[in-house]
Design a protein around this motif. Sequence first.
Motif, PDB file in Angstrom:
ATOM      1  N   VAL A 315      37.164 -16.333  32.065  1.00  0.00           N
ATOM      2  CA  VAL A 315      36.508 -16.802  30.847  1.00  0.00           C
ATOM      3  C   VAL A 315      37.120 -16.203  29.580  1.00  0.00           C
ATOM      4  N   LEU A 316      37.864 -15.104  29.685  1.00  0.00           N
ATOM      5  CA  LEU A 316      38.474 -14.483  28.511  1.00  0.00           C
ATOM      6  C   LEU A 316      39.691 -15.276  28.061  1.00  0.00           C
ATOM      7  N   PRO A 317      40.119 -15.081  26.807  1.00  0.00           N
ATOM      8  CA  PRO A 317      41.406 -15.654  26.406  1.00  0.00           C
ATOM      9  C   PRO A 317      42.495 -15.093  27.313  1.00  0.00           C
ATOM     10  N   ARG A 318      43.602 -15.804  27.417  1.00  0.00           N
ATOM     11  CA  ARG A 318      44.673 -15.349  28.298  1.00  0.00           C
ATOM     12  C   ARG A 318      45.121 -13.943  27.902  1.00  0.00           C
ATOM     13  N   LEU A 319      45.209 -13.072  28.898  1.00  0.00           N
ATOM     14  CA  LEU A 319      45.595 -11.686  28.659  1.00  0.00           C
ATOM     15  C   LEU A 319      47.070 -11.480  29.008  1.00  0.00           C
ATOM     16  N   TYR A 320      47.732 -10.615  28.228  1.00  0.00           N
ATOM     17  CA  TYR A 320      49.160 -10.362  28.410  1.00  0.00           C
ATOM     18  C   TYR A 320      49.393  -8.864  28.624  1.00  0.00           C
ATOM     19  N   SER A 321      50.555  -8.535  29.179  1.00  0.00           N
ATOM     20  CA  SER A 321      50.887  -7.128  29.388  1.00  0.00           C
ATOM     21  C   SER A 321      51.066  -6.391  28.073  1.00  0.00           C
ATOM     22  N   THR A 322      51.245  -7.133  26.986  1.00  0.00           N
ATOM     23  CA  THR A 322      51.371  -6.511  25.663  1.00  0.00           C
ATOM     24  C   THR A 322      50.018  -6.258  25.006  1.00  0.00           C
ATOM     25  N   ASP A 323      48.937  -6.782  25.599  1.00  0.00           N
ATOM     26  CA  ASP A 323      47.604  -6.540  25.050  1.00  0.00           C
ATOM     27  C   ASP A 323      47.224  -5.080  25.229  1.00  0.00           C
ATOM     28  N   VAL A 324      46.510  -4.555  24.236  1.00  0.00           N
ATOM     29  CA  VAL A 324      46.104  -3.151  24.243  1.00  0.00           C
ATOM     30  C   VAL A 324      44.584  -3.082  24.125  1.00  0.00           C
ATOM     31  N   TYR A 325      43.953  -2.392  25.065  1.00  0.00           N
ATOM     32  CA  TYR A 325      42.496  -2.265  25.098  1.00  0.00           C
ATOM     33  C   TYR A 325      42.104  -0.844  24.711  1.00  0.00           C
ATOM     34  N   ILE A 326      41.124  -0.708  23.818  1.00  0.00           N
ATOM     35  CA  ILE A 326      40.623   0.608  23.428  1.00  0.00           C
ATOM     36  C   ILE A 326      39.433   0.953  24.317  1.00  0.00           C
ATOM     37  N   ALA A 327      39.533   2.050  25.060  1.00  0.00           N
ATOM     38  CA  ALA A 327      38.497   2.473  26.003  1.00  0.00           C
ATOM     39  C   ALA A 327      37.762   3.674  25.433  1.00  0.00           C
ATOM     40  N   TYR A 328      36.491   3.516  25.110  1.00  0.00           N
ATOM     41  CA  TYR A 328      35.724   4.606  24.513  1.00  0.00           C
ATOM     42  C   TYR A 328      34.268   4.625  24.959  1.00  0.00           C
ATOM     43  N   LEU A 329      33.781   3.536  25.561  1.00  0.00           N
ATOM     44  CA  LEU A 329      32.417   3.502  26.071  1.00  0.00           C
ATOM     45  C   LEU A 329      32.344   4.275  27.396  1.00  0.00           C
ATOM     46  N   PRO A 330      31.161   4.666  27.857  1.00  0.00           N
ATOM     47  CA  PRO A 330      31.064   5.478  29.085  1.00  0.00           C
ATOM     48  C   PRO A 330      31.537   4.714  30.325  1.00  0.00           C
ATOM     49  N   LEU A 331      32.513   5.280  31.041  1.00  0.00           N
ATOM     50  CA  LEU A 331      32.996   4.645  32.269  1.00  0.00           C
ATOM     51  C   LEU A 331      31.944   4.678  33.378  1.00  0.00           C
ATOM     52  N   ALA A 332      30.968   5.538  33.260  1.00  0.00           N
ATOM     53  CA  ALA A 332      29.884   5.568  34.238  1.00  0.00           C
ATOM     54  C   ALA A 332      28.924   4.404  34.040  1.00  0.00           C
ATOM     55  N   HIS A 333      29.110   3.642  32.954  1.00  0.00           N
ATOM     56  CA  HIS A 333      28.311   2.446  32.684  1.00  0.00           C
ATOM     57  C   HIS A 333      29.066   1.231  33.191  1.00  0.00           C
ATOM     58  N   VAL A 334      28.350   0.305  33.796  1.00  0.00           N
ATOM     59  CA  VAL A 334      28.991  -0.842  34.441  1.00  0.00           C
ATOM     60  C   VAL A 334      29.796  -1.693  33.459  1.00  0.00           C
ATOM     61  N   PHE A 335      29.381  -1.755  32.193  1.00  0.00           N
ATOM     62  CA  PHE A 335      30.068  -2.590  31.202  1.00  0.00           C
ATOM     63  C   PHE A 335      31.504  -2.116  30.980  1.00  0.00           C
ATOM     64  N   GLU A 336      31.684  -0.807  30.763  1.00  0.00           N
ATOM     65  CA  GLU A 336      33.030  -0.277  30.547  1.00  0.00           C
ATOM     66  C   GLU A 336      33.862  -0.329  31.829  1.00  0.00           C
ATOM     67  N   LEU A 337      33.237  -0.056  32.959  1.00  0.00           N
ATOM     68  CA  LEU A 337      33.982  -0.045  34.214  1.00  0.00           C
ATOM     69  C   LEU A 337      34.515  -1.428  34.557  1.00  0.00           C
ATOM     70  N   VAL A 338      33.712  -2.457  34.353  1.00  0.00           N
ATOM     71  CA  VAL A 338      34.206  -3.805  34.652  1.00  0.00           C
ATOM     72  C   VAL A 338      35.238  -4.240  33.612  1.00  0.00           C
ATOM     73  N   ALA A 339      35.081  -3.811  32.355  1.00  0.00           N
ATOM     74  CA  ALA A 339      36.056  -4.156  31.321  1.00  0.00           C
ATOM     75  C   ALA A 339      37.425  -3.567  31.653  1.00  0.00           C
ATOM     76  N   GLU A 340      37.457  -2.303  32.063  1.00  0.00           N
ATOM     77  CA  GLU A 340      38.733  -1.683  32.409  1.00  0.00           C
ATOM     78  C   GLU A 340      39.319  -2.282  33.689  1.00  0.00           C
ATOM     79  N   SER A 341      38.464  -2.704  34.607  1.00  0.00           N
ATOM     80  CA  SER A 341      38.949  -3.370  35.820  1.00  0.00           C
ATOM     81  C   SER A 341      39.627  -4.692  35.476  1.00  0.00           C
ATOM     82  N   VAL A 342      39.047  -5.412  34.523  1.00  0.00           N
ATOM     83  CA  VAL A 342      39.606  -6.701  34.112  1.00  0.00           C
ATOM     84  C   VAL A 342      40.968  -6.529  33.435  1.00  0.00           C
ATOM     85  N   VAL A 343      41.063  -5.614  32.469  1.00  0.00           N
ATOM     86  CA  VAL A 343      42.336  -5.457  31.758  1.00  0.00           C
ATOM     87  C   VAL A 343      43.390  -4.829  32.662  1.00  0.00           C
ATOM     88  N   MET A 344      42.962  -4.004  33.615  1.00  0.00           N
ATOM     89  CA  MET A 344      43.910  -3.469  34.598  1.00  0.00           C
ATOM     90  C   MET A 344      44.470  -4.590  35.453  1.00  0.00           C
TER      91      MET A 344
END
Length: 726
Positions: A315-344
Amino acid sequence: MEGFEGLVVNSPTQHKSGARDLFSILTGFVVSAVVIGVVVPRFLPSMPFLGKKSKQRGVPVEVGGEEGYAIRNAQASELIESPHRDATTVAALFEQTCNKHSQNRFLGTRKFIGREFVKAGDGSKLEKLHLGDYEWQTYGQAFVRACNFASGLIKLGHEVDTRAAIFGDTRAEWFIAFQGCFRQNITVVTIYSSLGEDALIHSLNETEVSTLICDSKQLTKMTSISSSLNTIKNVIYFEDEGISDANECGSYSNWTVTSFSEVEKLGQKNPAHPRLPSKNDIAAIMYTSGSTGLPKGVVITHGNVVASTAAITIVLPRLYSTDVYIAYLPLAHVFELVAESVVMAAGCQIGYGSALTLTDTSSKIKKGTKGDVSVLKPTLMATVPAIIDRIRDAVHNKVEEKGGIAKNLFNIGFKRRLAAVEGSWFGAWGLERMFWDNIVFKNIRQVFGGRIRYSICSGAPLSTDSQRFINICMGAPVGQAYGITETFAAVTVSEKDDTTVGRVGPPLQSCYIKLVSWKDGGYLTSDKPMPRGEIVVGGPSVTAGYFKNQEKTDEVYKVDEKGMRWFYTGDIGRFHPDGCLEIIDRKKDIVKLQHGEYISLGKIEAALISSNYVEKIMAFADPYHSYCIALVVPLRQELEKWAQEAGINYNDFSELCGKNEAVSEVQQSLYKVAKAEKLDKYEIPRKIYLAPDPWTPESGLVTAALKIRREQIKSKFKSEIEKLYA
């Protein structure tokens, strides 16, 4: 807020003739742009009023289980379970991605230069950090580190059939440890770093954790509760530059205390053969910071994680290897963990920061040092409404301070762009959009690095004003997401071409959403024109239940006759004709007043939080009375600013909050907001109490995700509530 001084570039505000010239040029430019936008066909396809309103995003579907009204994503007749056939576990997905992008940047951490402590006005010491550029690891290097860490765990003596817990702030090593555990099929227990001692002890003992992975700063807390922990044998800590190590920790317990880098070195010298998981193996037990009582551990399988990752990626716009994600929310929270899983999974870059160092004006940033986003310049961002609201308010305050032509230009540009986003023929598109973006909004975008092209927001309802602020001032679509730990986040995300507000989009392709009538609350699937009811989610992203809590699991998880697993969320929603979901209420927040009116406390709070004076608010209704009340934590800066302008004298903030004039001022603000939000008379708090102290996770009054804990707040303010109803 710094960073907006150039809101209007080189505007001749000092000279009337210059102002007239500028407005003449602007008027001509606007007229030309509008004409071009209408005449030139190439501009027409980008206009939102062409066909978007009729797009069907979700369609009815026949499902099993309790009777209700069910919707699936319009783009997929079958639910997806993984990104592709061979990626059925988190371990497999991580390994495949690292092999594919082995030479590309992956995890970035800012170089630590130094820290200092400055004295605040109240005499306390504030930590300030001096941070440098980002230093990067490639996907290949991260995979090797994860493998080494996994081997090190085994050599250290971790038994493969026991669990490891991560109790720390978001950072690259957190993610590496998480992935490393899966190389040996070790279940990870995730715990908020702000969790209180009782909840921490409960979480670690209930899951019988044998290895604890934590920040070095958490070691003091761990040793203070060591006598209450029954199963821990190994403690591994993340090193932090400028913070002393944990050599002294061993004297307090029988634990083996080792640094993260030492475990990696141990594994490098003693490689262990991987013991990889299967789809149905438990990846994580995620402890939610529940709003009542002790936290519950949600049992999450590898299949849950990859299903959610696949669905959100689509559902997200097409992601590229040049995209940069800022990670600052708690990884122990499901929202940040799934976000980092997606960009990974997409091979993007992840730069780590923190909420306290995010921008140039964040509280822990040393003066003269750039914030995380200024250095990283991310293109992707996950956020929560509270952060967007603060940035929006800061921008508007800065515009008001400047006044004059700067304020006029901002207001004109915002209205023109708003008209375009909402589908008006007369909105600013094409060349005119470029004009406004470069003259007015460019400097605002620099607050987040100037390159954000997509953001996703979850955790609470996003107001219309805040969503439009992101759309226009940041120049990027914002996906409103709805999800919960029990579905590993994935339920809905609004699609990138959907410019409507107040909705959270159609079901993702990993789940069905069913509305089940709740007769007691008056929400029925037969309601016209939109069916309403409790939101029930089914599909491969629905988790296995609560750890060692079968009674609660049986209460909210159901398996239908076709074998599909459903989770009853307790949230109330309604479906729009195009298949998009809107969250309208919550079962636990409904109270029946003395004269029979039902009111939703959550609805009232969501409306009144937009008051300029409100930091936190909890509505309360006693069923033996005919009206509701509210406890308000006021925004200190705003209330003190009003007091100064009104000539109110006070010694400290607590005294100000107790003054009748302050209470009246805040209550009038709430009344105006309530009217604007069309609350009924009985939904507007008749009396309020101003609480001078902030509600924090440490105080136990809000969760780690900053959601209010009603029972705890009611208990703490019992006497104040009784006085308001006296």
